[in-house]
Design an enzyme around this catalytic site. Structure first.
Site, PDB file in Angstrom:
ATOM      1  N   ASP A   1       0.781  -1.250   0.000  1.00 36.74           N
ATOM      2  CA  ASP A   1       0.000   0.000   0.000  1.00 36.74           C
ATOM      3  C   ASP A   1       0.813   1.302   0.000  1.00 36.74           C
ATOM      4  OD1 ASP A   1      -1.973  -1.900   0.176  1.00 36.74           O
ATOM      5  OD2 ASP A   1      -2.867  -1.181   2.028  1.00 36.74           O
TER       6      ASP A   1
ATOM      7  N   ASP B   1      -4.498  -0.719  -1.891  1.00 36.16           N
ATOM      8  CA  ASP B   1      -5.809  -0.582  -1.251  1.00 36.16           C
ATOM      9  C   ASP B   1      -6.729   0.047  -2.307  1.00 36.16           C
ATOM     10  OD1 ASP B   1      -6.910  -1.144   1.335  1.00 36.16           O
ATOM     11  OD2 ASP B   1      -6.995   1.002   1.794  1.00 36.16           O
TER      12      ASP B   1
ATOM     13  N   HIS C   1     -10.663   0.794  -2.808  1.00 37.65           N
ATOM     14  CA  HIS C   1     -12.043   0.778  -2.311  1.00 37.65           C
ATOM     15  C   HIS C   1     -13.018   1.441  -3.279  1.00 37.65           C
ATOM     16  CE1 HIS C   1     -10.439  -0.487   1.487  1.00 37.65           C
ATOM     17  NE2 HIS C   1      -9.860   0.663   1.775  1.00 37.65           N
TER      18      HIS C   1
ATOM     19  N   HIS D   1     -10.605   7.032   1.569  1.00 37.91           N
ATOM     20  CA  HIS D   1      -9.225   6.901   1.065  1.00 37.91           C
ATOM     21  C   HIS D   1      -9.153   5.830  -0.011  1.00 37.91           C
ATOM     22  CE1 HIS D   1      -9.538   3.654   3.999  1.00 37.91           C
ATOM     23  NE2 HIS D   1      -8.603   3.039   3.290  1.00 37.91           N
TER      24      HIS D   1
ATOM     25  N   LYS E   1      -6.873  -4.839  -3.222  1.00 40.63           N
ATOM     26  CA  LYS E   1      -7.672  -5.408  -2.127  1.00 40.63           C
ATOM     27  C   LYS E   1      -8.590  -4.357  -1.545  1.00 40.63           C
ATOM     28  CE  LYS E   1      -4.045  -4.328   1.142  1.00 40.63           C
ATOM     29  NZ  LYS E   1      -4.803  -3.259   1.837  1.00 40.63           N
TER      30      LYS E   1
ATOM     31  N   CYS F   1      -2.156  -2.679   7.679  1.00 45.56           N
ATOM     32  CA  CYS F   1      -2.002  -3.625   6.563  1.00 45.56           C
ATOM     33  C   CYS F   1      -0.710  -4.423   6.623  1.00 45.56           C
ATOM     34  CB  CYS F   1      -2.183  -2.901   5.233  1.00 45.56           C
ATOM     35  SG  CYS F   1      -3.909  -2.371   5.018  1.00 45.56           S
TER      36      CYS F   1
HETATM   37  C1  VGL Z   1      -4.704   0.736   5.642  1.00 45.01           C
HETATM   38  C2  VGL Z   1      -6.270   1.672   6.994  1.00 45.01           C
HETATM   39  C3  VGL Z   1      -7.222   1.543   6.025  1.00 45.01           C
HETATM   40  C4  VGL Z   1      -3.284   0.301   5.457  1.00 45.01           C
HETATM   41  C5  VGL Z   1      -5.646   0.573   4.645  1.00 45.01           C
HETATM   42  O1  VGL Z   1      -2.816   0.208   4.294  1.00 45.01           O
HETATM   43  O2  VGL Z   1      -2.616   0.040   6.483  1.00 45.01           O
HETATM   44  N1  VGL Z   1      -5.013   1.265   6.816  1.00 45.01           N
HETATM   45  N2  VGL Z   1      -6.898   0.993   4.841  1.00 45.01           N
HETATM   46 ZN    ZN Z   2      -8.322   1.026   3.272  1.00 43.38          ZN
END
Ligand code: VGL
Ligand code: ZN
Length: 212
Positions: free
Chosen positions: A14, A52, A54, A87, A112, A157
């Site tokens: 990420d 990440d 979404h 995000h 993901k 993550c």
């Molecule tokens: C993450 C919070 C929400 C991460 C991803 O990559 O650690 N943290 N989504």
């Molecule tokens: Zn996230």
């Protein structure tokens, strides 16, 4: 010391605009992992990255829970978790991997968190800890026995990815200077390193890794 890179994969978690300073869910110093990742990834026989990813209105966003604030906790798909600012929304600039990340060594990017009702911290499983992302099969299919994790964020993550990797039987390492934490709630970074340690996840610095 046997060859650390034999049957090993580098898994970068990420490293996206939204998790770097100026982003929607900025991780302090998040951008500092880029140079280390750029030095490490080409040294491995296999490198993969996660992203990440979404949909708008994702259940992990505080904005999807009227009356809740960012960093409150809530039930998401039956799982208690932190609610985040919006995000890494699919197709946005914030969801893009950092432009200064050298993507040439990466053979796979796993996206993901695309299920609107379920979050996915780990690179291996969604937060129900059952639904796979496919990364396990990819790595095992290529004979990977050992994984080195880096990226964002240490306390979410990277933590969940490392725990799953260890649980799946990979010899699991976290590159200690190539991760940064959200730090919410207070103490989450220290707690994450403790949980990793008790799960058998080991730490190595990038300098030590690059020397081997
Ligand atoms: C993450 C919070 C929400 C991460 C991803 O990559 O650690 N943290 N989504
Ligand atoms: Zn996230």
């Amino acid at each position: 010391m046997p060859d650390r890179f034999a049957e090993a994969a580098f898994v970068l978690v990420d490293v996206q605009n939204d998790f770097c300073p100026g982003g929607a869910l900025a991780v302090p110093g998040g951008d500092e992992v880029v140079a280390i990742a750029n030095a490490l990834a080409p040294r491995f026989p296999l490198s993969v990255a996660t992203q990440d990813w979404h949909p708008a209105g994702h259940a992990s966003f505080a904005s999807s829970h009227p009356g809740s604030a960012v960093y409150d906790s809530a039930d998401v798909g039956g799982i208690r978790q932190v609610l985040w600012p919006d995000h890494c929304v699919q197709g946005t600039k914030g969801a893009e991997l950092r432009a200064d990340l050298d993507l040439r060594p990466y053979r796979l990017v796993i996206r993901k968190g695309a299920n609107p009702g379920l979050d996915s911290y780990s690179a291996f499983f969604e937060n129900d800890r059952i639904t796979p992302t496919g990364l396990r099969g990819y790595l095992q299919g290529l004979g990977v026995k050992r994984v080195y994790l880096a990226g964002l964020a240490t306390d979410y993550c990277v933590l969940f990815s490392s725990l799953d990797a260890a649980r799946l039987g990979f010899d699991t390492w976290v590159v200690s200077d190539a991760v940064r934490a959200v730090g919410v709630p207070a103490g989450s970074e220290k707690a994450a390193f403790q949980v990793m340690e008790s799960a058998g996840v080991r730490l190595v610095s990038s300098a030590e890794l690059l020397r081997s």
